[in-house]
Design an enzyme around this catalytic site. Structure first.
Site, mmCIF file in Angstrom:
data_model
loop_
_atom_site.group_PDB
_atom_site.id
_atom_site.type_symbol
_atom_site.label_atom_id
_atom_site.label_comp_id
_atom_site.label_asym_id
_atom_site.label_seq_id
_atom_site.Cartn_x
_atom_site.Cartn_y
_atom_site.Cartn_z
ATOM 1 N N GLY A 239 10.477 -9.639 -6.342
ATOM 2 C CA GLY A 239 10.406 -8.156 -6.192
ATOM 3 C C GLY A 239 10.256 -8.046 -7.269
ATOM 4 O O GLY A 239 10.576 -6.817 -7.955
ATOM 5 N N PRO A 274 8.971 -14.690 -5.397
ATOM 6 C CA PRO A 274 8.648 -13.901 -6.456
ATOM 7 C C PRO A 274 6.799 -14.171 -6.482
ATOM 8 O O PRO A 274 6.307 -15.270 -5.604
ATOM 9 C CB PRO A 274 8.294 -14.529 -7.974
ATOM 10 C CG PRO A 274 8.786 -15.598 -7.470
ATOM 11 C CD PRO A 274 9.847 -15.742 -6.282
ATOM 12 N N GLY A 275 5.869 -12.699 -5.796
ATOM 13 C CA GLY A 275 4.664 -12.582 -5.859
ATOM 14 C C GLY A 275 4.196 -12.856 -7.146
ATOM 15 O O GLY A 275 3.404 -12.836 -8.104
ATOM 16 N N ARG A 312 -4.954 -0.682 -4.800
ATOM 17 C CA ARG A 312 -4.293 -0.124 -4.891
ATOM 18 C C ARG A 312 -4.424 1.020 -5.327
ATOM 19 O O ARG A 312 -3.063 1.970 -5.593
ATOM 20 C CB ARG A 312 -3.688 -1.018 -6.509
ATOM 21 C CG ARG A 312 -2.599 -2.363 -5.995
ATOM 22 C CD ARG A 312 -2.026 -3.333 -6.367
ATOM 23 N NE ARG A 312 -1.005 -2.984 -6.895
ATOM 24 C CZ ARG A 312 -0.457 -1.876 -7.646
ATOM 25 N NH1 ARG A 312 -0.598 -1.973 -8.607
ATOM 26 N NH2 ARG A 312 1.106 -1.778 -7.122
ATOM 27 N N TYR A 316 -2.313 3.275 -3.343
ATOM 28 C CA TYR A 316 -0.166 3.730 -4.037
ATOM 29 C C TYR A 316 -0.572 5.404 -5.439
ATOM 30 O O TYR A 316 0.710 4.783 -5.392
ATOM 31 C CB TYR A 316 0.109 2.294 -4.354
ATOM 32 C CG TYR A 316 0.628 1.513 -3.676
ATOM 33 C CD1 TYR A 316 1.272 1.464 -2.200
ATOM 34 C CD2 TYR A 316 -0.364 0.091 -3.560
ATOM 35 C CE1 TYR A 316 1.106 0.768 -2.039
ATOM 36 C CE2 TYR A 316 0.009 -0.735 -3.028
ATOM 37 C CZ TYR A 316 0.187 -0.808 -1.852
ATOM 38 O OH TYR A 316 1.145 -2.110 -1.571
ATOM 39 N N CYS A 342 -18.270 5.426 -0.461
ATOM 40 C CA CYS A 342 -18.312 6.617 -0.549
ATOM 41 C C CYS A 342 -16.962 7.494 0.475
ATOM 42 O O CYS A 342 -16.377 7.348 1.320
ATOM 43 C CB CYS A 342 -19.202 6.646 1.530
ATOM 44 S SG CYS A 342 -20.575 6.090 0.428
ATOM 45 N N GLU A 343 -16.019 7.157 -0.821
ATOM 46 C CA GLU A 343 -14.825 8.243 0.017
ATOM 47 C C GLU A 343 -14.055 8.659 -1.693
ATOM 48 O O GLU A 343 -14.270 8.751 -2.987
ATOM 49 C CB GLU A 343 -13.636 7.083 0.331
ATOM 50 C CG GLU A 343 -13.575 6.353 1.109
ATOM 51 C CD GLU A 343 -13.171 6.758 2.101
ATOM 52 O OE1 GLU A 343 -12.562 7.712 2.247
ATOM 53 O OE2 GLU A 343 -13.401 6.280 3.068
HETATM 54 N N1 LLP Z 1 9.652 -11.391 -0.055
HETATM 55 C C1 LLP Z 1 9.206 -10.797 1.128
HETATM 56 C C2 LLP Z 1 9.857 -10.798 2.405
HETATM 57 C C3 LLP Z 1 8.019 -9.294 0.678
HETATM 58 O O1 LLP Z 1 7.577 -9.060 1.908
HETATM 59 C C4 LLP Z 1 7.531 -9.591 -0.158
HETATM 60 C C5 LLP Z 1 6.258 -8.578 -1.022
HETATM 61 C C6 LLP Z 1 7.761 -10.352 -1.431
HETATM 62 C C7 LLP Z 1 8.606 -11.370 -1.274
HETATM 63 C C8 LLP Z 1 6.691 -10.349 -2.677
HETATM 64 O O2 LLP Z 1 7.564 -8.948 -3.826
HETATM 65 P P1 LLP Z 1 6.641 -9.430 -5.227
HETATM 66 O O3 LLP Z 1 7.958 -9.838 -6.123
HETATM 67 O O4 LLP Z 1 5.602 -9.113 -5.073
HETATM 68 O O5 LLP Z 1 7.188 -8.160 -5.417
HETATM 69 N N2 LLP Z 1 1.002 -4.690 -1.887
HETATM 70 C C9 LLP Z 1 2.182 -3.744 -2.562
HETATM 71 C C10 LLP Z 1 3.365 -5.322 -2.576
HETATM 72 C C11 LLP Z 1 3.343 -5.003 -1.698
HETATM 73 C C12 LLP Z 1 4.665 -6.335 -1.647
HETATM 74 C C13 LLP Z 1 5.374 -6.860 -0.276
HETATM 75 N N3 LLP Z 1 6.024 -7.559 0.067
HETATM 76 C C14 LLP Z 1 1.488 -4.143 -4.207
HETATM 77 O O6 LLP Z 1 0.338 -3.816 -4.128
HETATM 78 O O7 LLP Z 1 1.829 -3.248 -4.905
#
Ligand code: LLP
Length: 414
Positions: A239, A274-275, A312, A316, A342-343
């Site tokens: 997150g 983390p992602g 994105r 969003y 086409c949107e």
């Molecule tokens: N763990 C779980 C259970 C999650 O659902 C997520 C993200 C993460 C870890 C990783 O979170 P991060 O560190 O990346 O914040 N598509 C959206 C973001 C969706 C996140 C979904 N879950 C965007 O483009 O902002």
């Protein structure tokens, strides 16, 4: 974005000039920096030095095998949400024993596969799922490692579409119901209670909500200990947010500090998922201006990337910085940066003041996370190529889809 610089008026990723990459690989094209990926991972490692901790990279942010294999070699585990992601992790040389499986809708096939492959833990999101896992483990004569993903009802103060830890979200088990479910799980022959997990949302810019959630999780872990249920893992989710424009984004050392302080002296191993913060600012989307269009109200720059490549902004209203790849002497005008789809929602940026001409290259920054992974073939547009830059070398890590790829799995009826 990191490892991005301007040399002689031309934008470079590490040592490579973006026009050169566009010539070689075409546009639209995702470009990632290996150094930026490595540095982002190192930031977490430094912040966690001396602690028993595992970083489980959230594969959904960017699932390219090159990135997964890089992180696997740096010792990471993985947070997955589907059998597809698990297959990617294994194909990239990742260790199933370091995989946590999140998600509210794990199918029986997915559970069977993950259990057989020996993943570290299922982060269970409902009582019904726990029952399904137990039944499958019994049929396979195994014991499934589980954690309950609890929903702590904390407001993460982020975009509502990416909030996950509020009572009204679909994610996790309400924290006040968890204790009873743990008791039941701990008595099962086919479940091995391993830990507790929690993830409250994404693009979080301050650590306070995560710390508030962690406090609730720790209180529950202590109650469980008094019930005789000892946990091995405390998974505090992912997150951490990044800078897209001028956000005061945290770094792992500051974001994790309150979490590390709250867990100091505890025996459980810490897990983080983390992602975005590992990949977001390590990637950009390279695109070319097809046409400039002067309207009566607005000017449009029609580029060859679109919402199907980077969803994105459309989904969003997310902001991504957009910069010309080369300096120019054209007059700067405010442009709507739009794609060929086409949107009306197909935009990548609004009112961006840019000095550009048709044929120019633009870099859409901070696109390493949730860019390619959320792309689609809408309007029968082949998916973009992905290139990983490593110093002065460029590796094509995913070829551009061909037109034939688009309908390779389809057939006509007789
Ligand atoms: N763990 C779980 C259970 C999650 O659902 C997520 C993200 C993460 C870890 C990783 O979170 P991060 O560190 O990346 O914040 N598509 C959206 C973001 C969706 C996140 C979904 N879950 C965007 O483009 O902002």
């Amino acid at each position: 974005m990191n490892h991005l610089s301007v040399v002689d008026g031309i934008l470079h990723v590490e040592q490579l000039a973006l026009p050169e990459l566009a010539r070689t690989f075409g546009t639209p094209c995702y470009v990632y920096s290996r150094a930026a990926l490595g540095a982002a991972m190192q930031g977490y490692k430094d912040a966690l030095a001396g602690r028993d901790a595992l970083i489980c990279y959230a594969v959904k942010a960017n699932s390219n095998l090159a990135i997964l294999s890089l992180f696997a070699r740096l010792g990471a585990g993985f947070d997955i949400v589907s059998r597809g992601e698990l297959a990617r992790v294994l194909a990239a040389g990742g260790d199933a024993g370091k995989v946590v499986f999140s998600g509210v809708g794990k199918s029986a096939t997915e559970i069977r596969e993950a259990l057989s492959l020996g993943i570290m833990c299922f982060n269970v999101e409902s009582e019904a799922e726990l029952e399904r896992i137990e039944n499958i483990a019994a049929a396979l004569k195994k014991r499934a490692p589980v954690a309950l993903r609890v929903n702590p009802d904390v407001d993460p103060r982020t975009h509502p579409y990416i909030s996950t830890g509020l009572r009204n979200n679909k994610f996790g088990i309400a924290i006040d119901q968890a204790r009873a479910i743990y008791r039941r799980a701990s008595q099962s022959q086919h479940l091995a209670v391993r830990g507790i997990a929690c993830h409250i949302g994404s693009q979080l810019l301050d650590a306070e909500p995560a710390a508030e959630a962690a406090a609730k999780v720790l209180a529950l872990a202590d109650q469980l200990a008094s019930d005789g249920i000892a946990l091995q893992n405390l998974d505090l989710g992912g997150g951490m947010g990044i800078r897209y424009l001028d956000e005061d984004a945290p770094v792992p050392a500051t974001y994790l500090a309150p979490l590390l302080a709250a867990t100091a002296g505890r025996s459980e191993r810490l897990v983080f998922e983390p992602g975005r913060s590992l990949v977001g600012n390590a990637g950009l989307l390279l695109t070319r201006v097809e046409y400039l269009k002067r309207g009566t109200e607005k000017n449009f720059a029609v580029v060859d990337a679109a919402m199907n490549d980077l969803m994105r902004p459309a989904l969003y209203d997310a902001y991504h910085d957009i910069v010309p790849v080369a300096a120019s002497r054209h007059t700067a005008l405010p442009y709507e940066i739009v794609g060929p789809v086409c949107e009306s929602g197909d935009f990548l940026g609004h009112a961006r003041k840019l000095a550009i001409a048709a044929g120019d290259l633009l870099a859409i920054l901070s696109a390493g996370a949730y860019g390619m992974t959320m792309s689609s073939n809408y309007n029968s547009r082949p998916r973009a190529a992905e290139v990983l830059v490593d110093g002065a070398a460029a590796h094509l890590v995913r070829r551009r889809e061909s037109i034939a790829d688009l309908y390779a799995g389809e057939s006509s009826v007789p």
